[in-house]
Motif scaffolding. Sequence first.
Motif, PDB file in Angstrom:
ATOM      1  N   ALA A   8      68.583  66.644  -9.974  1.00  0.00           N
ATOM      2  CA  ALA A   8      68.772  67.520 -11.111  1.00  0.00           C
ATOM      3  C   ALA A   8      69.554  66.835 -12.212  1.00  0.00           C
ATOM      4  O   ALA A   8      69.628  67.338 -13.331  1.00  0.00           O
ATOM      5  CB  ALA A   8      69.499  68.781 -10.672  1.00  0.00           C
ATOM      6  N   ALA A  11      67.895  66.412 -15.388  1.00  0.00           N
ATOM      7  CA  ALA A  11      67.270  67.617 -15.942  1.00  0.00           C
ATOM      8  C   ALA A  11      67.759  67.841 -17.352  1.00  0.00           C
ATOM      9  O   ALA A  11      68.920  67.684 -17.672  1.00  0.00           O
ATOM     10  CB  ALA A  11      67.629  68.805 -15.070  1.00  0.00           C
ATOM     11  N   LEU A  12      66.838  68.216 -18.180  1.00  0.00           N
ATOM     12  CA  LEU A  12      67.157  68.368 -19.584  1.00  0.00           C
ATOM     13  C   LEU A  12      67.047  69.799 -20.045  1.00  0.00           C
ATOM     14  O   LEU A  12      67.477  70.140 -21.126  1.00  0.00           O
ATOM     15  CB  LEU A  12      66.206  67.508 -20.421  1.00  0.00           C
ATOM     16  CG  LEU A  12      66.186  66.029 -20.036  1.00  0.00           C
ATOM     17  CD1 LEU A  12      65.027  65.343 -20.704  1.00  0.00           C
ATOM     18  CD2 LEU A  12      67.493  65.393 -20.444  1.00  0.00           C
ATOM     19  N   LEU A  13      66.463  70.594 -19.221  1.00  0.00           N
ATOM     20  CA  LEU A  13      66.040  71.885 -19.733  1.00  0.00           C
ATOM     21  C   LEU A  13      66.673  73.037 -19.003  1.00  0.00           C
ATOM     22  O   LEU A  13      67.191  72.913 -17.905  1.00  0.00           O
ATOM     23  CB  LEU A  13      64.520  71.967 -19.616  1.00  0.00           C
ATOM     24  CG  LEU A  13      63.829  70.782 -20.286  1.00  0.00           C
ATOM     25  CD1 LEU A  13      62.367  70.823 -19.996  1.00  0.00           C
ATOM     26  CD2 LEU A  13      64.096  70.798 -21.758  1.00  0.00           C
ATOM     27  N   THR A  14      66.567  74.139 -19.639  1.00  0.00           N
ATOM     28  CA  THR A  14      67.180  75.332 -19.074  1.00  0.00           C
ATOM     29  C   THR A  14      66.165  76.229 -18.393  1.00  0.00           C
ATOM     30  O   THR A  14      66.526  77.236 -17.815  1.00  0.00           O
ATOM     31  CB  THR A  14      67.867  76.142 -20.178  1.00  0.00           C
ATOM     32  OG1 THR A  14      66.885  76.443 -21.159  1.00  0.00           O
ATOM     33  CG2 THR A  14      69.002  75.366 -20.787  1.00  0.00           C
ATOM     34  N   ALA A  15      64.925  75.863 -18.480  1.00  0.00           N
ATOM     35  CA  ALA A  15      63.917  76.767 -17.920  1.00  0.00           C
ATOM     36  C   ALA A  15      64.089  76.870 -16.416  1.00  0.00           C
ATOM     37  O   ALA A  15      64.028  75.880 -15.710  1.00  0.00           O
ATOM     38  CB  ALA A  15      62.522  76.243 -18.235  1.00  0.00           C
ATOM     39  N   GLY A  16      64.329  78.046 -15.920  1.00  0.00           N
ATOM     40  CA  GLY A  16      64.418  78.243 -14.483  1.00  0.00           C
ATOM     41  C   GLY A  16      63.016  78.255 -13.916  1.00  0.00           C
ATOM     42  O   GLY A  16      62.206  79.089 -14.283  1.00  0.00           O
ATOM     43  N   LEU A  17      62.728  77.348 -13.048  1.00  0.00           N
ATOM     44  CA  LEU A  17      61.349  77.235 -12.576  1.00  0.00           C
ATOM     45  C   LEU A  17      61.044  78.226 -11.480  1.00  0.00           C
ATOM     46  O   LEU A  17      60.010  78.845 -11.431  1.00  0.00           O
ATOM     47  CB  LEU A  17      61.102  75.818 -12.070  1.00  0.00           C
ATOM     48  CG  LEU A  17      61.325  74.726 -13.087  1.00  0.00           C
ATOM     49  CD1 LEU A  17      60.983  73.394 -12.460  1.00  0.00           C
ATOM     50  CD2 LEU A  17      60.479  74.968 -14.313  1.00  0.00           C
ATOM     51  N   ILE A  18      61.970  78.310 -10.586  1.00  0.00           N
ATOM     52  CA  ILE A  18      61.752  79.155  -9.430  1.00  0.00           C
ATOM     53  C   ILE A  18      62.845  80.205  -9.441  1.00  0.00           C
ATOM     54  O   ILE A  18      64.013  79.872  -9.555  1.00  0.00           O
ATOM     55  CB  ILE A  18      61.855  78.335  -8.141  1.00  0.00           C
ATOM     56  CG1 ILE A  18      60.974  77.096  -8.229  1.00  0.00           C
ATOM     57  CG2 ILE A  18      61.523  79.176  -6.929  1.00  0.00           C
ATOM     58  CD1 ILE A  18      59.506  77.371  -8.378  1.00  0.00           C
ATOM     59  N   HIS A  19      62.470  81.405  -9.351  1.00  0.00           N
ATOM     60  CA  HIS A  19      63.488  82.439  -9.457  1.00  0.00           C
ATOM     61  C   HIS A  19      63.046  83.662  -8.674  1.00  0.00           C
ATOM     62  O   HIS A  19      61.854  83.888  -8.474  1.00  0.00           O
ATOM     63  CB  HIS A  19      63.709  82.812 -10.923  1.00  0.00           C
ATOM     64  CG  HIS A  19      62.436  83.061 -11.654  1.00  0.00           C
ATOM     65  ND1 HIS A  19      61.773  84.250 -11.596  1.00  0.00           N
ATOM     66  CD2 HIS A  19      61.684  82.241 -12.422  1.00  0.00           C
ATOM     67  CE1 HIS A  19      60.670  84.163 -12.316  1.00  0.00           C
ATOM     68  NE2 HIS A  19      60.594  82.962 -12.829  1.00  0.00           N
ATOM     69  N   PRO A  20      64.017  84.441  -8.255  1.00  0.00           N
ATOM     70  CA  PRO A  20      63.642  85.655  -7.542  1.00  0.00           C
ATOM     71  C   PRO A  20      62.848  86.566  -8.453  1.00  0.00           C
ATOM     72  O   PRO A  20      62.989  86.533  -9.676  1.00  0.00           O
ATOM     73  CB  PRO A  20      64.996  86.292  -7.188  1.00  0.00           C
ATOM     74  CG  PRO A  20      65.987  85.199  -7.343  1.00  0.00           C
ATOM     75  CD  PRO A  20      65.453  84.280  -8.377  1.00  0.00           C
ATOM     76  N   VAL A  21      61.991  87.349  -7.838  1.00  0.00           N
ATOM     77  CA  VAL A  21      61.205  88.285  -8.628  1.00  0.00           C
ATOM     78  C   VAL A  21      62.115  89.369  -9.184  1.00  0.00           C
ATOM     79  O   VAL A  21      62.931  89.940  -8.474  1.00  0.00           O
ATOM     80  CB  VAL A  21      60.124  88.936  -7.748  1.00  0.00           C
ATOM     81  CG1 VAL A  21      59.389  90.020  -8.514  1.00  0.00           C
ATOM     82  CG2 VAL A  21      59.156  87.885  -7.266  1.00  0.00           C
TER      83      VAL A  21
END
Lengths: 553, 479
Positions: A8, A11-21
């Motif tokens: 990580a 890592a440059l970005l803030t986009a959460g790739l995997i997250h709880p529904v």
Amino acid sequence: MTRFGITASCALLTAGLIHPVLATESQQDRSLAPVPTFLEEATAAGIDHTYDGAWEFFVGGGTAIFDCNGDRRPDLFIAGGKNQARLYRNESPTGGALKFVPVDSGIGEKQAGKVLGAYPLDINNDDLLDLVVLRLGENLLLEGKGDCKFELANRPLGFDGGREWTTAFSATYEPDLDFPTLAFGNYVDRSAPGSPWGTCHDNFLFRPVATEEGGVAYPEATRLSPGYCTLSILFTDWNRSGEPALRVSNDRHYYRGGEEQLWAVPPGRPPRPYRKSDGWQHLKIWGMGIASIDLDVDGFPEYALTSMGDTKLQKLDDESDETVPIYQDIAFDLGVTAHRPYAGEDLKPSTGWHSEFQDVNNDGLWDLFIAKGNVEAMPDFAAYDPDNLLLGQWSGKFTEAGGAAGIGSDRRGRGAGLADFNSDGLLDLIVVNRAAPVSLFRNLGAGTAGGPKPLGNWLAIDVRQPGDKNTRAVGAKISVKTGNRTVVKDIQVGAGHASGQMGFVHFGLGVAERANVRIKWPDGDWSHGYRVFANGHVIIERGAEKARLWYPE
Amino acid sequence: MKQHLGRAVLALTLGLPLVAQFPISALADPDLPPWSEKALQQDVDIEALAASGQDPIPVLQPLGEHLFSAKFTSLDGAGRPDATGAIVPTKVRRKSHLTFQRLAGLDANACASCHNEPVAGGAGSFTANVFVSEGFESADFDTIDPQFSNERNTNAIQGAGLIELLAREMTSDLRKQRKEVLAEARKSGQPAKAQLETKGVSFGSLTAYPDGTLDVSGLDGIDDDLTLRPFSQKGVFSSLRQFTVNAMNAHHGIQASERFDSKWTGTDDFDADGYSAEMTPGQISALVAWQATLPAPTRKQDLPEVWQQAADEGERRFAEIGCASCHVPALPLDSLVFHDPGPFDTAGTLRQSEMDTPLALDLATLDWVKALPRDDQGRVLVPLFGDLKRHKIADAANDTFGNELLAQRFVARDVFITAELWGIGSTAPYGHRGDLTTLNEVILAHGGAAGESRKAYDALSEKDRQSVIAFLRSLEIAQ
């Protein structure tokens, strides 16, 4: 060369790739199922045709979709009302823009006039499709001669086409009869005193009589009386008995004391209507078009009935004895009432005509198309009344996508049909409009006019009984199993609004790349399972060990 | 793909100062602590990567390697309480109280926990066998009775990129022959028959009729749609991508969006484990790229002279007794550009039509590919020792390979694709169940279409049989 690590730290970005529904906002109005894109291209396709005429042609406006020249591509016969009905040969390149060429059907100008609708079937078991033409006046049985030529066969078949205002048709093969039984639905008896109010014409049933030469004749009509101004009929095995009954949808606008009807048609005996004592419930609608499919695959079909205002969707009542025709309306629960336009400012009730269950996005779920349009200028009903495309969802409900799909045109739809005109695995759409040009929509799937793209996987199945009566296996049931899921569709002649079709039966397979297909033949025998791969046309001939494949040019 | 376009924009916007020379980046979650137990922390926007013109191999390979060995956790969405391992998204009828279960799965939490001999991506021992079925709906009640599943040994993946490229070319070639025979029948007005052959391998016959219909009953060793499916012991999966999507769900309970998202299932959390969009197309592409670029097996170098001589002799015997008629030493490959997605995948596996441009992995840039021999037409000779064709491999006298009771994906129980023998020296035990400990045993287990070759091997002298073993043992997966 840029090479990145897998930690990580880079890592440059803030986009959460995997997250709880997380709970999301209501998706009630958004189709989760993919929405296909339709492109209207009737003019470019060579179809310049209008169904029009006076009051008698406020109804009707049908089309027959069938292969008239043996190339297995669906051709078109389109009613014209006061205009001539026309036959178009399909010359659409595979996967390309739709293209049709008008052809001379061989029938005269007089017979091609005052046509309200048509249904294809093989009447004489010669494996060439014939055409039943519904008219204001004499109905026609046209014998297919191949190469899109037809000959009027009323006289050879001993058939009196009558003088009625015929608006509906269905056919079935009764046990022990070698030829089809024909049913005609008639509308208002204009010659009756007090017409049009309360003067509905009886409907007719023609049973085949074998001739000494081995042919067939239809010398005598059995009256289905009373008639209640019928606009759609369908032979359907509603109770899984193997004996189709005749479902009749009637227009309450003209009848008095009428209702929707179901006629038992026991072999060799006179038809009789189901009555209240049989469990049949009184239902009055402006019945315009029947669509039938077994949504829950319980062997008992559901019926969509178009009307003015809300569309009905009838399911055999779970609580009642399955031998009794008691239906519950599940249209509201499933979201298919389609009772007013989904677009525009007009909140008045809409007017439904042709209806048809098909899978337009190949996701494996049935969708419901409804042609819509004001009768003429009825002020209490919506003037702008776009056609519906109700996409089936995995929840079991349907979501309107007519506007997003591009079929919401400002025309008064009547008859219609969904078929794969360019053999690309996506169902295209023809809508016959009243007093406006025919609409012909090419299904571009997930693509655009510049490049169609597929949606789900699909299968097109043609079922035949070569060398036998009922060559097109009317009354057969096609069962398609993918994984642990099964969908079924019956091969039927009838329903819709003055519009029928015969040919490949289309199934969406979603993400399945293969399917197990079984046929319940009209006599009730089940075939073995045919193992077929997705995204192709297959032909299943009775008794054949393997399905044959068909490839368009 | 649409959801990733948004992510790409984000990458460009936020990442630009640091990655000015590189428009593609790992899309990582910065909120995770360094000790996070999540294995899925990076993603790649493959649409942007394909558009960038940059060589995708060095971008995708490291992430793919990481994902192949990663031990997926429940934080990644591992587990599928509501879903079976079936290829078509299928709900369980009864939930299992077990997250892991050797039969119905999950049966692994890392690809490399089975594919690890002699290196990651390799084969697996008997302990790493899997149970193949179309999905257990009630794990509590389904049993190891073979009527419910087939037990299979883990295959090695080394060289799989070349295998898939061969299969794609053969599929294209066979479909071209189909088109030609259909055109011939249409033109002549008479039925026409074609003997199908591609790269020297026969696949039976097709009969076309003037109306465009096709009798496929004469096909041999390939599916009726003429898609050559080279993967699995059975030869029923067309691409690494398709297999990867299947395996992620079946073995790990991780659902790839391209098959399980709301478009095809009505929900983004089909398995109801509380995690949506568990694996992106970019992550699948990374796994595919790593597998597709795994070096092909080679031959042992620096063998003792006695072994080398025996191996040379054994290779001759291997051909003489007919083994090489199916275990074809090499098949020629025209193009080394591996497009991902591939041309023959169908809905449920990302298709080329779902991207603006597919990724183009040029395997010719890889050193191990450069070392492969070429024929006089410049084609790479892929030394797979296989024909990518399915054969009946058991008979009444030799029924070892007929030990399954379930047909799989329309392929009969005693029919399997020819095992590629490259690397076999590194992948004991043998056979589709991994229950034969020596090469001698597995050769003698052959029946059906291989019956004559088995007899010929059995009739060899012990010295000659040993030479065949010496040859096979020289085919290794380099460590």
